[in-house]
Structures are given as C-alpha cells and as structure tokens.
Motif scaffolding. Sequence first.
Motif, short mmCIF file in Angstrom:
data_model
loop_
_atom_site.label_atom_id
_atom_site.label_comp_id
_atom_site.label_asym_id
_atom_site.label_seq_id
_atom_site.Cartn_x
_atom_site.Cartn_y
_atom_site.Cartn_z
N ALA A 40 0.83 -1.21 0.00
CA ALA A 40 0.00 0.00 0.00
C ALA A 40 0.87 1.26 0.00
CB ALA A 40 -0.93 0.00 1.21
N TYR A 41 1.97 1.22 0.75
CA TYR A 41 2.87 2.39 0.80
C TYR A 41 3.49 2.65 -0.56
CZ TYR A 41 6.88 5.28 1.98
OH TYR A 41 7.82 6.28 2.01
N SER A 42 3.92 1.60 -1.26
CA SER A 42 4.56 1.77 -2.56
C SER A 42 3.61 2.38 -3.57
CB SER A 42 5.08 0.42 -3.07
OG SER A 42 6.03 -0.13 -2.18
N VAL A 43 2.36 1.91 -3.57
CA VAL A 43 1.39 2.43 -4.54
C VAL A 43 1.03 3.87 -4.23
CG1 VAL A 43 -0.95 2.14 -5.42
CG2 VAL A 43 0.45 0.14 -4.99
N SER A 44 0.93 4.19 -2.94
CA SER A 44 0.42 5.51 -2.55
C SER A 44 1.50 6.59 -2.50
CB SER A 44 -0.24 5.41 -1.17
OG SER A 44 0.71 5.07 -0.18
N LEU A 45 2.77 6.21 -2.66
CA LEU A 45 3.84 7.19 -2.52
C LEU A 45 3.71 8.37 -3.48
CD1 LEU A 45 6.35 7.86 -0.92
CD2 LEU A 45 7.71 6.55 -2.56
N PRO A 46 3.46 8.16 -4.80
CA PRO A 46 3.28 9.33 -5.68
C PRO A 46 2.10 10.21 -5.28
CG PRO A 46 3.71 7.36 -6.97
CD PRO A 46 3.45 6.91 -5.56
N ILE A 47 1.02 9.59 -4.77
CA ILE A 47 -0.14 10.37 -4.34
C ILE A 47 0.23 11.23 -3.15
CG2 ILE A 47 -2.52 10.25 -3.50
CD1 ILE A 47 -2.83 7.60 -4.94
N SER A 48 0.94 10.64 -2.17
CA SER A 48 1.36 11.39 -0.99
C SER A 48 2.32 12.52 -1.37
CB SER A 48 2.04 10.45 0.02
OG SER A 48 1.17 9.42 0.42
N ALA A 49 3.25 12.23 -2.28
CA ALA A 49 4.21 13.25 -2.70
C ALA A 49 3.50 14.41 -3.39
CB ALA A 49 5.26 12.64 -3.63
#
Length: 259
Positions: free
Chosen positions: A164-173
């Motif tokens: 979940a962290y890997s997928v969401s990283l661009p969204i968080s950035a």
Amino acid sequence: MEKILNQILDLPQMVNQKLPKNIFNNMMEGSEGSFGRWAGTFYKVGALVVLIGILIAAITGGIDAINAAEGLGKATAIICMIILIYAAFPIAQTVRSAGDSLADSKSGIVNFIFRDLIVANIKLAGHAGALVALFGAFCATLGWLLMGSDPNIAIAPEFFAGIAYSVSLPISATAEFLSMIRLDFVGGVLNDFNAWDVTDSDATGYNIGGIVAVGWEYVQVAIVLAKLYVSLALYHFLYGLLSSLVGWIKNPSLPIKTK
C-alpha cells in the motif's frame, strides 16, 4: 630510452590481452547496456522467493486456522488455504512480469532508474495488492456462505506490508507538493483518496449487513486499482515536470518570440 619506457607502461595491457578466457573487461564495459537484463534476472529470482514465502505463509497459516476451527470452520479453513496456495502463483507472476518489462527496456541508465524501474515497481505493488484483495474477498465470501462470518484468513499480511505504501507514494508526494503551493484543499482530497478503505467491517450473519460487507471486499479491489492508475498518472506527470525543469536548467531560455 623512450621505447623501453613505453614498453614498460604498456606491459599491463599486453599481459591482459594474452590472459586466457579473459572476458572480464568486456563485461565491465558493457555492463550499462546489460543493466536491464540484470534487473530482469533479479526480479525472476525475487518471483521465486515471493512464491516460496507466500506458500509457506499460506500453508502454516492455514494449518493454524484448521486447528483452531471447529465444524464448518475447518472446511472453510481448508478451502481458504487451497485458495491462498493458488493465489501464490499469479501474485508471484506479477514480480516476474515486472522483471520481464525491465529486461526489455532500451532506456539509458538515468531514465531506467528514475522512470522505468520506479514505474515497474508501482505497477508491481498495485497489481499484487489488487490480487491480494481479490483472493481475500474470495475467502471472505466463502466464510460468509459457510459460517455466516468472515474467516479473517489473509495472504501473509506482514509479507505485503509495504504494498500500500509503494502504490500511494506518488499520491502522498503530490499532496505534499500541493500543500507547499497553498492548494491544501486539493492535497487533502488526494490524501483522503489515498486512505480510502471500505473493508473496515466484517461480514457477520446472513443479513443485508453481511451481504454489503462481502460486497465491499470486491469494491476494495477496484479501489486498489484506481489508486494504482492515479499513482502512475501522477508519477508520469511529476517525472515529466522534473525532466522539463532539468532540461531548462541545462539550456535556460525565456518563452519570448522575436520577429
């Protein structure tokens, strides 16, 4: 004197050329062009490791669930264990597919590392996460049909803690970037989307609530895929933006037309 000096200086090269089966210099000189193949081989090995890890977790977790269950619960645990063993193979294939795409890459070393490798890993995490959610939904459906409740048998949750962290990283950035430029509302929307999870409630009882809870398990699969595609779109946008900025820094110019 000069000729003798040159011969002494050329001695390492002369000896190196005469060494039998010496292909190591060519290997090193061509290593950059082989970077994609090396990465592909690494992911092939990783796919095997992932497969073995999931199988071990599915079998040991299934045995524990069988021992702890009674009646129909044992049958549910056995079938869910078989489902999770089946799931190990398509999940491991997502790792292999990422490696194959990297092995076929023709990009230079910079684009390979900062574009191809990161995009392949985002896709890998998203596809694996969607499969984990889908097979988890199958087990939830089976448990509800046989026992009227969710058996809560998962595919090695600690093994996939980083998906979940890997997928969401661009969204968080992107959300952080929008907050920096005072677009907090849009950043907040992205963060809410990133944290969206509709599987908070378990299916309990043969009623509308149980049916809805099972249905949400399948909706979560679509949400994982939606997060994947949004992450890919945002990363491509950010990568293109940074590439344009670096290109402008290397050759600065103002967008002014002159007649």
